[in-house]
Motif scaffolding. Structure first.
Motif, PDB file in Angstrom:
ATOM      1  N   HIS A   5       0.829  -1.212   0.000  1.00 34.08           N
ATOM      2  CA  HIS A   5       0.000   0.000   0.000  1.00 34.08           C
ATOM      3  C   HIS A   5       0.866   1.266   0.000  1.00 34.08           C
ATOM      4  O   HIS A   5       0.441   2.298  -0.479  1.00 34.08           O
ATOM      5  CB  HIS A   5      -0.909   0.031   1.229  1.00 34.08           C
ATOM      6  N   LYS A   6       2.058   1.182   0.546  1.00 36.10           N
ATOM      7  CA  LYS A   6       2.909   2.360   0.735  1.00 36.10           C
ATOM      8  C   LYS A   6       3.843   2.641  -0.424  1.00 36.10           C
ATOM      9  O   LYS A   6       4.453   3.700  -0.466  1.00 36.10           O
ATOM     10  CB  LYS A   6       3.755   2.181   2.007  1.00 36.10           C
ATOM     11  N   ILE A   7       3.986   1.729  -1.370  1.00 41.71           N
ATOM     12  CA  ILE A   7       4.951   1.957  -2.433  1.00 41.71           C
ATOM     13  C   ILE A   7       4.511   3.097  -3.346  1.00 41.71           C
ATOM     14  O   ILE A   7       3.325   3.403  -3.467  1.00 41.71           O
ATOM     15  CB  ILE A   7       5.214   0.680  -3.270  1.00 41.71           C
ATOM     16  N   ASN A  68     -14.008  -4.385 -11.242  1.00 43.89           N
ATOM     17  CA  ASN A  68     -12.621  -4.405 -10.765  1.00 43.89           C
ATOM     18  C   ASN A  68     -11.952  -5.767 -10.886  1.00 43.89           C
ATOM     19  O   ASN A  68     -10.896  -5.993 -10.312  1.00 43.89           O
ATOM     20  CB  ASN A  68     -12.563  -3.900  -9.325  1.00 43.89           C
ATOM     21  N   TYR A  69     -12.546  -6.659 -11.659  1.00 45.76           N
ATOM     22  CA  TYR A  69     -11.985  -7.997 -11.851  1.00 45.76           C
ATOM     23  C   TYR A  69     -10.523  -7.931 -12.303  1.00 45.76           C
ATOM     24  O   TYR A  69      -9.639  -8.527 -11.679  1.00 45.76           O
ATOM     25  CB  TYR A  69     -12.835  -8.764 -12.867  1.00 45.76           C
ATOM     26  N   PHE A  70     -10.254  -7.201 -13.364  1.00 45.45           N
ATOM     27  CA  PHE A  70      -8.889  -7.123 -13.877  1.00 45.45           C
ATOM     28  C   PHE A  70      -8.009  -6.233 -13.005  1.00 45.45           C
ATOM     29  O   PHE A  70      -6.810  -6.480 -12.874  1.00 45.45           O
ATOM     30  CB  PHE A  70      -8.882  -6.643 -15.331  1.00 45.45           C
ATOM     31  N   THR A  71      -8.587  -5.232 -12.381  1.00 42.83           N
ATOM     32  CA  THR A  71      -7.819  -4.356 -11.495  1.00 42.83           C
ATOM     33  C   THR A  71      -7.250  -5.150 -10.331  1.00 42.83           C
ATOM     34  O   THR A  71      -6.079  -4.991  -9.964  1.00 42.83           O
ATOM     35  CB  THR A  71      -8.712  -3.208 -10.971  1.00 42.83           C
ATOM     36  N   GLU A  72      -8.057  -6.022  -9.750  1.00 40.41           N
ATOM     37  CA  GLU A  72      -7.575  -6.875  -8.654  1.00 40.41           C
ATOM     38  C   GLU A  72      -6.486  -7.833  -9.131  1.00 40.41           C
ATOM     39  O   GLU A  72      -5.522  -8.096  -8.408  1.00 40.41           O
ATOM     40  CB  GLU A  72      -8.748  -7.630  -8.036  1.00 40.41           C
ATOM     41  N   HIS A  98     -10.093   2.921 -17.660  1.00 40.83           N
ATOM     42  CA  HIS A  98     -11.422   3.298 -17.168  1.00 40.83           C
ATOM     43  C   HIS A  98     -11.310   3.991 -15.806  1.00 40.83           C
ATOM     44  O   HIS A  98     -10.478   3.615 -14.976  1.00 40.83           O
ATOM     45  CB  HIS A  98     -12.297   2.050 -17.045  1.00 40.83           C
ATOM     46  N   PRO A  99     -12.156   4.987 -15.548  1.00 45.53           N
ATOM     47  CA  PRO A  99     -12.119   5.688 -14.264  1.00 45.53           C
ATOM     48  C   PRO A  99     -12.278   4.766 -13.055  1.00 45.53           C
ATOM     49  O   PRO A  99     -11.659   5.000 -12.018  1.00 45.53           O
ATOM     50  CB  PRO A  99     -13.291   6.669 -14.359  1.00 45.53           C
ATOM     51  N   CYS A 100     -13.079   3.732 -13.168  1.00 47.11           N
ATOM     52  CA  CYS A 100     -13.239   2.799 -12.040  1.00 47.11           C
ATOM     53  C   CYS A 100     -11.924   2.134 -11.685  1.00 47.11           C
ATOM     54  O   CYS A 100     -11.628   1.916 -10.513  1.00 47.11           O
ATOM     55  CB  CYS A 100     -14.290   1.735 -12.357  1.00 47.11           C
ATOM     56  N   GLU A 101     -11.136   1.807 -12.713  1.00 45.68           N
ATOM     57  CA  GLU A 101      -9.823   1.201 -12.465  1.00 45.68           C
ATOM     58  C   GLU A 101      -8.935   2.181 -11.709  1.00 45.68           C
ATOM     59  O   GLU A 101      -8.282   1.817 -10.724  1.00 45.68           O
ATOM     60  CB  GLU A 101      -9.167   0.805 -13.793  1.00 45.68           C
ATOM     61  N   LEU A 102      -8.943   3.423 -12.149  1.00 38.32           N
ATOM     62  CA  LEU A 102      -8.129   4.434 -11.466  1.00 38.32           C
ATOM     63  C   LEU A 102      -8.615   4.684 -10.046  1.00 38.32           C
ATOM     64  O   LEU A 102      -7.807   4.785  -9.123  1.00 38.32           O
ATOM     65  CB  LEU A 102      -8.135   5.738 -12.250  1.00 38.32           C
ATOM     66  N   ASN A 103      -9.910   4.815  -9.861  1.00 34.98           N
ATOM     67  CA  ASN A 103     -10.447   5.019  -8.513  1.00 34.98           C
ATOM     68  C   ASN A 103     -10.013   3.901  -7.578  1.00 34.98           C
ATOM     69  O   ASN A 103      -9.613   4.143  -6.443  1.00 34.98           O
ATOM     70  CB  ASN A 103     -11.976   5.103  -8.544  1.00 34.98           C
ATOM     71  N   TYR A 104     -10.100   2.674  -8.067  1.00 33.53           N
ATOM     72  CA  TYR A 104      -9.728   1.514  -7.251  1.00 33.53           C
ATOM     73  C   TYR A 104      -8.247   1.574  -6.898  1.00 33.53           C
ATOM     74  O   TYR A 104      -7.866   1.405  -5.735  1.00 33.53           O
ATOM     75  CB  TYR A 104     -10.052   0.230  -8.007  1.00 33.53           C
ATOM     76  N   GLY A 107      -7.389   4.464  -4.574  1.00 27.28           N
ATOM     77  CA  GLY A 107      -7.857   4.160  -3.228  1.00 27.28           C
ATOM     78  C   GLY A 107      -7.038   3.077  -2.549  1.00 27.28           C
ATOM     79  O   GLY A 107      -6.887   3.065  -1.329  1.00 27.28           O
ATOM     80  N   TYR A 108      -6.477   2.175  -3.321  1.00 26.38           N
ATOM     81  CA  TYR A 108      -5.710   1.052  -2.783  1.00 26.38           C
ATOM     82  C   TYR A 108      -4.298   1.479  -2.378  1.00 26.38           C
ATOM     83  O   TYR A 108      -3.810   1.107  -1.317  1.00 26.38           O
ATOM     84  CB  TYR A 108      -5.628  -0.070  -3.825  1.00 26.38           C
ATOM     85  N   PHE A 109      -3.644   2.253  -3.225  1.00 26.21           N
ATOM     86  CA  PHE A 109      -2.269   2.678  -2.960  1.00 26.21           C
ATOM     87  C   PHE A 109      -2.269   4.073  -2.353  1.00 26.21           C
ATOM     88  O   PHE A 109      -2.927   4.977  -2.851  1.00 26.21           O
ATOM     89  CB  PHE A 109      -1.455   2.694  -4.265  1.00 26.21           C
TER      90      PHE A 109
END
Length: 188
Positions: A5-7, A68-72, A98-104, A107-109
């Protein structure tokens, strides 16, 4: 997993043949992890599809398994690479569309930013012909059709709403590498 998460992560966006893969190749030699989103598609989808058919199949998989299937899957791949190289300077991830990929991802990193590479259409088309990938369009009309489809699937929203940094890539390779070096310096 906490360290992941911190990288430092740079999410690289850009249209077909804008220079994303070239950037990844270059920065991977400078102790950064580089990962192309398309590698996940190649791992989980049929590799013999045309670019347009691949986009349709990606959409089908997302409809079936969630946005978020591919994002995960991308995060899993980055995690594996990070475990192999925990002393990395960070990660460059190219190809979010896609914006959803970026949002995810944002939010994750905790330490993520979005870099867009821009290149004019005709220059990108000429580069497309030179790289000679079987899935790439070989006529300008088809190239523009792919461009428009990617923009309609969300890339235009990414371009207008999420970009924090921009590199213009209409010149030669040496100029592009110089811009990448300046960008890397700005991350420190």
């Amino acid at each position: 997993m906490t360290h992941l998460h911190k990288i430092k992560i740079v999410i690289v966006t850009g249209q077909i043949c804008s220079g994303k893969s070239l950037l990844l190749d270059y920065i991977s030699k400078q102790n950064f992890i580089s990962y192309e989103w398309g590698a996940v598609f190649k791992k989980y989808l049929n590799n013999n599809l045309t670019r347009i058919d691949m986009l349709r199949e990606i959409k089908s998989q997302i409809n079936k398994y969630g946005r978020n299937y591919f994002t995960e899957k991308v995060i899993d791949e980055i995690s594996t690479l990070y475990k192999k190289n925990p002393d990395t300077n960070g990660v460059f991830l190219a190809g979010a569309r896609h914006p959803c990929e970026l949002n995810y991802l944002l939010g994750y990193f905790d330490n993520a930013k979005v870099l867009h590479i821009h290149c004019d259409t005709l220059e990108r088309f000429n580069r497309n012909l030179k790289r000679n990938r079987t899935s790439d369009p070989i006529e300008l009309k088809e190239f523009i059709k792919v461009d428009m489809q990617e923009l309609q699937l969300g890339l235009s929203e990414i371009i207008s709403e999420y970009i924090q940094d921009l590199i213009l890539n209409n010149e030669g390779i040496d100029e592009f590498y110089s811009k990448i070096n300046k960008y890397i310096e700005s991350l420190n």
